[in-house]
Design an enzyme around this catalytic site. Structure first.
Site, PDB file in Angstrom:
ATOM      1  N   HIS A  15     -11.889   4.692  -1.182  1.00 37.00           N
ATOM      2  CA  HIS A  15     -11.884   3.900   0.064  1.00 37.00           C
ATOM      3  C   HIS A  15     -12.667   2.592  -0.091  1.00 37.00           C
ATOM      4  O   HIS A  15     -13.147   2.019   0.886  1.00 37.00           O
ATOM      5  CB  HIS A  15     -12.463   4.702   1.257  1.00 37.00           C
ATOM      6  CG  HIS A  15     -11.552   5.791   1.728  1.00 37.00           C
ATOM      7  ND1 HIS A  15     -11.999   7.050   2.059  1.00 37.00           N
ATOM      8  CD2 HIS A  15     -10.214   5.808   1.932  1.00 37.00           C
ATOM      9  CE1 HIS A  15     -10.981   7.816   2.432  1.00 37.00           C
ATOM     10  NE2 HIS A  15      -9.887   7.073   2.359  1.00 37.00           N
TER      11      HIS A  15
ATOM     12  N   ARG B 158      -7.196  17.798   3.236  1.00 35.65           N
ATOM     13  CA  ARG B 158      -7.999  18.064   2.029  1.00 35.65           C
ATOM     14  C   ARG B 158      -9.292  18.761   2.414  1.00 35.65           C
ATOM     15  O   ARG B 158      -9.850  18.525   3.484  1.00 35.65           O
ATOM     16  CB  ARG B 158      -8.329  16.756   1.299  1.00 35.65           C
ATOM     17  CG  ARG B 158      -7.113  16.084   0.712  1.00 35.65           C
ATOM     18  CD  ARG B 158      -7.455  14.744   0.106  1.00 35.65           C
ATOM     19  NE  ARG B 158      -6.616  13.697   0.670  1.00 35.65           N
ATOM     20  CZ  ARG B 158      -6.875  12.402   0.617  1.00 35.65           C
ATOM     21  NH1 ARG B 158      -7.965  11.966  -0.006  1.00 35.65           N
ATOM     22  NH2 ARG B 158      -6.073  11.519   1.167  1.00 35.65           N
TER      23      ARG B 158
ATOM     24  N   ARG C  85      -2.573  -2.054  -3.540  1.00 37.36           N
ATOM     25  CA  ARG C  85      -3.728  -1.170  -3.445  1.00 37.36           C
ATOM     26  C   ARG C  85      -3.523  -0.069  -4.482  1.00 37.36           C
ATOM     27  O   ARG C  85      -2.505   0.623  -4.462  1.00 37.36           O
ATOM     28  CB  ARG C  85      -3.800  -0.558  -2.048  1.00 37.36           C
ATOM     29  CG  ARG C  85      -4.918   0.432  -1.948  1.00 37.36           C
ATOM     30  CD  ARG C  85      -4.831   1.246  -0.692  1.00 37.36           C
ATOM     31  NE  ARG C  85      -5.935   2.187  -0.649  1.00 37.36           N
ATOM     32  CZ  ARG C  85      -6.036   3.151   0.246  1.00 37.36           C
ATOM     33  NH1 ARG C  85      -5.101   3.305   1.168  1.00 37.36           N
ATOM     34  NH2 ARG C  85      -7.065   3.950   0.223  1.00 37.36           N
TER      35      ARG C  85
ATOM     36  N   ASN D 294       0.881  -1.174   0.000  1.00 43.44           N
ATOM     37  CA  ASN D 294       0.000   0.000   0.000  1.00 43.44           C
ATOM     38  C   ASN D 294       0.919   1.225   0.000  1.00 43.44           C
ATOM     39  O   ASN D 294       1.451   1.609   1.043  1.00 43.44           O
ATOM     40  CB  ASN D 294      -0.889  -0.050   1.249  1.00 43.44           C
ATOM     41  CG  ASN D 294      -1.888   1.091   1.305  1.00 43.44           C
ATOM     42  OD1 ASN D 294      -1.834   2.013   0.489  1.00 43.44           O
ATOM     43  ND2 ASN D 294      -2.769   1.036   2.273  1.00 43.44           N
TER      44      ASN D 294
ATOM     45  N   GLU E 207      -7.803  -2.871   5.049  1.00 49.65           N
ATOM     46  CA  GLU E 207      -7.768  -2.827   3.582  1.00 49.65           C
ATOM     47  C   GLU E 207      -6.814  -3.875   3.001  1.00 49.65           C
ATOM     48  O   GLU E 207      -7.091  -4.469   1.960  1.00 49.65           O
ATOM     49  CB  GLU E 207      -7.357  -1.419   3.133  1.00 49.65           C
ATOM     50  CG  GLU E 207      -8.440  -0.387   3.433  1.00 49.65           C
ATOM     51  CD  GLU E 207      -7.895   1.024   3.618  1.00 49.65           C
ATOM     52  OE1 GLU E 207      -7.052   1.226   4.532  1.00 49.65           O
ATOM     53  OE2 GLU E 207      -8.299   1.920   2.879  1.00 49.65           O
TER      54      GLU E 207
END
Ligand code: ADP
Length: 397
Positions: free
Chosen positions: A182, A242, A94, A9, A381
């Site tokens: 996500h 963000r 990922r 990742n 994840e």
């Protein structure tokens, strides 16, 4: 002989990894770790822990450009040493953006990487870092199969209306649409939520993934029907750095009145807004919690963060036609009880009734009484990527 599956990742300056036994259904990894400080010329750091959390490897070195390639060289050498005699079955990655066409994980070949390059423009701060280790592994590990798992793929089940912007059709056809992100986190939560309460697996559920990046997703029967992130990972909730949803006219103002270049405006919206921009102090919720008592801007940043979650969950509940469950996950969702309490308070109108003791204890169920329930469920994840690898390449070394 043990065969290993490695899950990577890659972020802009970091690389997380987990190593699984390819011969069994993925569960606890054999080890997991993190490389940090890969972007600049400073000190890079590597740490690895085994399945019980014991540190089993640590290195520091002077990064001199090419940080991710060097990290992968070190990782492969370290794994060969630690798992001497094991073979490498596959490498899973990922990848943030799979565009409109990738509806699930894929086996990677150079043609797939070229396809994925097309989406760099849609995720300029993530996609290049995700693709680099793929190219590296194609060269450095010839014959080892690689799998790409996409954060967008889980959302391809959304109804067409949920994916459309109100823009000219020709732009939509060029790919200007809502993708959602996500997805690996939501896929994980969707796969386990029935173990917490069978009603969640069948019901109308909103999952709030509150990490450095943050988004929320509406699930019906475990399937994505709407999400807060859109064309890019900039949309929706307020995040660490963000901005989340923003009137597009603000961008014209930044270009014309503030005389920013498009690159500078983009950088500002990705890296200088959110909790950091509003607080002027930090993007890290732990730091803001430590300072909120004495710093009004830290308090306001947290209040805005909560307000945006409440508004967006309300919107997703409308898309679902009601709410049966709300699930908090990722760094802030899993650990910051005060954020969860404030969100539940703001959503009391939906019938959510906080259980303060259960919330302070970290759940899993943090509401009481009849009506919709709220939960804390840790995400994973990397495990989803490992499951994809097992489905696509099995356990063959
Ligand atoms: P990433 O998107 O980088 O994977 P994480 O899911 O690790 O991010 O979430 C990072 C966020 O979680 C940071 O804002 C951090 O402050 C917050 N966080 C982590 N632990 C805690 C904690 N114990 N209390 C409050 N916030 C926390």
């Amino acid at each position: 002989m043990t065969a290993l599956n490695i899950v990577l990742n890659a972020g802009s300056s970091s690389l997380k990894f987990q190593v699984f036994d390819a011969g069994v259904e993925p569960g606890t990894p054999l080890c997991r770790g993190l490389f940090e400080g890969l972007a600049g010329d400073g000190t890079a750091h590597f740490v690895a822990r085994d399945g019980r959390g014991e540190t089993v490897g640590e290195e520091r070195w002077q990064a001199a450009g090419g940080g991710h390639d060097e990290a992968l060289r070190r990782l492969i050498a370290w794994l060969r040493d630690r798992f001497a005699g094991a073979s490498l079955a596959g490498v899973g990655h990922r990848v943030v953006h799979g565009g409109p066409d990738f509806e699930g994980p894929v086996l990677v070949d150079p043609g797939v990487v070229d396809d994925l390059e097309r989406f760099v423009a849609l995720a300029p701060l993530h996609q290049p870092h995700n693709l680099r280790p793929i190219r590296f592994a194609l060269e450095a590990l010839p014959g080892v199969r690689q799998v790409a798992s996409f954060d967008t793929a889980f959302h391809r089940t959304q109804p067409e209306l949920a994916q459309l912007f109100a823009i000219p059709r020709a732009m939509t056809e060029q790919g200007v649409r809502r993708y959602g992100f996500h997805g690996l986190s939501y896929e994980y939560i969707a796969s386990v939520m029935g173990e917490y309460d069978p009603a969640l697996a069948k019901g109308r559920v909103v999952v709030a993934h509150l990490g450095n990046g943050a988004s929320a997703c509406a699930l019906r029967g475990g399937v994505s029907v709407a999400s807060t992130m859109g064309f890019s990972a900039l949309d929706g909730l307020m995040m660490g750095t963000r901005c989340g949803s923003l009137d597009p006219a603000v961008v014209f103002y930044m270009l014309r009145e503030m005389k920013l270049t498009p690159d500078a405006a983009e950088k500002m919206l990705y890296s200088q807004c959110g909790l950091l921009g509003v607080s002027g102090l930090s993007n890290d919720m732990r730091t803001l919690r430590a300072k909120e008592a004495g710093e009004p801007h830290a308090r306001e940043a947290i209040a805005l963060y909560v307000y945006r979650i409440v508004r967006e969950v309300g919107s997703l509940a409308a898309a679902l036609g009601g709410l049966d469950g709300l699930i908090f996950t990722a760094g802030i969702g899993e650990n910051d009880a005060a954020t969860r309490a404030a969100v539940l308070d703001g959503l009391a109108f939906l019938g959510l009734r906080a259980d303060p003791d259960a919330n302070a204890a970290g759940g899993p169920r943090i509401t009481g009484g009849p009506g919709p329930s709220a939960w804390v469920i840790p995400t994973n994840e990397e495990l989803v990527v490992a499951r994809h690898m097992r489905a696509l390449i099995g356990n063959a070394a």
